[in-house]
Motif scaffolding. Structure first.
Motif, short mmCIF file in Angstrom:
data_model
loop_
_atom_site.label_atom_id
_atom_site.label_comp_id
_atom_site.label_asym_id
_atom_site.label_seq_id
_atom_site.Cartn_x
_atom_site.Cartn_y
_atom_site.Cartn_z
N GLU A 128 0.74 -1.13 0.00
CA GLU A 128 0.04 -0.10 0.14
C GLU A 128 0.85 1.32 0.28
O GLU A 128 2.00 1.22 0.55
CB GLU A 128 -0.76 -0.15 1.13
N PRO A 129 0.20 2.49 -0.50
CA PRO A 129 1.06 3.75 -0.22
C PRO A 129 1.40 3.94 1.04
O PRO A 129 0.39 3.66 1.84
CB PRO A 129 0.13 4.57 -1.14
N MET A 130 2.73 4.63 1.16
CA MET A 130 2.84 5.00 2.80
C MET A 130 2.01 6.26 3.07
O MET A 130 1.58 7.16 2.27
CB MET A 130 4.20 5.32 2.89
N SER A 131 1.51 6.38 4.32
CA SER A 131 0.62 7.42 4.93
C SER A 131 1.60 7.59 6.31
O SER A 131 1.58 6.89 7.02
CB SER A 131 -0.51 7.28 5.10
N ARG A 132 2.31 8.92 6.35
CA ARG A 132 3.06 9.30 7.56
C ARG A 132 2.29 10.20 8.51
O ARG A 132 1.49 11.06 8.12
CB ARG A 132 4.01 9.90 7.21
N SER A 133 2.49 10.03 9.75
CA SER A 133 2.23 10.98 10.79
C SER A 133 2.95 12.24 10.53
O SER A 133 4.28 12.31 10.14
CB SER A 133 2.64 10.42 12.24
N MET A 134 2.50 13.43 10.80
CA MET A 134 3.25 14.80 10.44
C MET A 134 4.15 14.87 11.62
O MET A 134 5.18 15.50 11.49
CB MET A 134 1.93 15.68 10.79
N GLY A 135 3.98 13.99 12.70
CA GLY A 135 5.19 14.11 13.81
C GLY A 135 6.23 13.48 13.30
O GLY A 135 7.41 13.78 13.95
N ALA A 136 6.29 12.76 12.38
CA ALA A 136 7.73 12.39 11.61
C ALA A 136 8.34 13.12 10.82
O ALA A 136 9.52 12.92 10.36
CB ALA A 136 7.03 11.12 10.84
N THR A 137 7.94 14.56 10.65
CA THR A 137 8.88 15.58 9.95
C THR A 137 9.86 15.94 10.95
O THR A 137 9.51 15.99 12.25
CB THR A 137 7.86 16.58 9.32
N LEU A 138 10.85 16.29 10.52
CA LEU A 138 12.01 16.91 11.39
C LEU A 138 11.37 18.21 12.16
O LEU A 138 10.95 19.11 11.41
CB LEU A 138 13.28 17.15 10.51
#
Length: 279
Positions: A23-33
């Motif tokens: 499946e396409p990845m969906s990231r938490s916005m917390g995983a941004t630096l």
């Protein structure tokens, strides 16, 4: 010979299962630096111990990247830095914490994977392919909605900040970044992951190794005009292709005021400004 063919068939089946249903990845916005940049000594001649506190605010935007679009967010951070003195003056420890909130829409930034023309027509069975499932969901009412989000982040880094000569700033640091969040966007990612429409890589909370590298210049004799530093950060979460990164360019004035611009994973463009207080 038959055993060899059987092994090859099993390996081929496993390969199809692994590659055909991703499946396409969906990231938490917390995983941004964290947008909060590291601060540096005002002058290359300084070797005494230092304690500083920083406070900063930022705004971020993403047009279409990392499977999100129309993202707008704002927040702030506070940080504490202790620098050793004497022969250990390059050594420092930084602790930072902050939070941000905003809204976004789900997107698809990988060319060819969200082609509307290839989607099933009315009455047809939805294919098992993860990309097609996601593309179909994006055309639904829920897929076109805007979702709110918020995250809290913490970061601990230790490293070395060198001043070779009167004008150069360079160094590296390592530590950990943590994040927490619970919002409409996080709930939607969780539900889509349960349905095998997306791969919710991060969940609602997480922690990972963080590294930072930088190169900059003291401007003028003893940094009388401030300094300018380019900083590259990485969050080593998940597989190699899942790591997030950021590149920041920061100008800091001798009075302690600083401002800069960054390009991050998940949050494509950030602008920030703040003040450093020395003790």
């Amino acid at each position: 010979m038959n055993k060899m063919y059987m092994k090859m068939a099993v390996l081929a089946s496993l390969s199809l299962m692994m590659t055909g249903c991703l499946e396409p990845m969906s990231r938490s916005m917390g995983a941004t630096l964290m947008p909060a940049p590291l601060m540096h000594r005002a002058s290359a001649d300084s070797s005494s111990s230092e304690i500083s506190v920083t406070a900063s605010g930022f705004w971020g935007h993403t047009g279409d990247a990392d499977n999100v679009k129309d993202l707008n967010a704002g927040g702030g951070h506070v940080g504490f830095t202790y620098r050793m003195g004497g022969s250990l003056s390059p050594l420092f420890v930084n602790v930072a914490a902050g939070g941000f909130a905003g809204s976004l829409k789900f997107g698809c930034d990988e060319s060819g994977k969200c082609d509307v023309a290839s989607l099933p027509k009315n009455g047809e069975v939805l294919p098992l392919d993860g990309d097609a499932r996601y593309a179909a969901w994006l055309q639904s009412e829920a897929g076109k909605d805007s979702y709110s989000f918020w995250n809290v982040q913490e970061r601990i880094l230790a490293g070395f900040d060198f001043n070779p000569g009167a004008y150069i700033i360079l160094g590296l640091a390592g530590g950990v970044q943590l994040f927490q969040g619970s919002s409409d966007y996080d709930d939607a990612r969780e539900k889509l992951d349960d349905l095998r429409v997306v791969d919710d890589v991060d969940g609602k909370t997480g922690a990972a190794l963080a590294t930072a590298y930088w190169f900059g210049l003291h401007l003028g004799r003893h940094g009388q005009y401030g300094n300018i530093v380019m900083e590259y950060d990485m969050l080593h979460k998940g597989g190699l292709d899942e790591w997030t990164s950021s590149l920041k360019l920061t100008y800091a004035h001798p009075t302690g005021f600083f401002a800069g611009v960054g390009s991050n994973s998940l949050m494509s463009t950030t602008v920030y400004a703040g003040k450093q207080f020395m003790f």
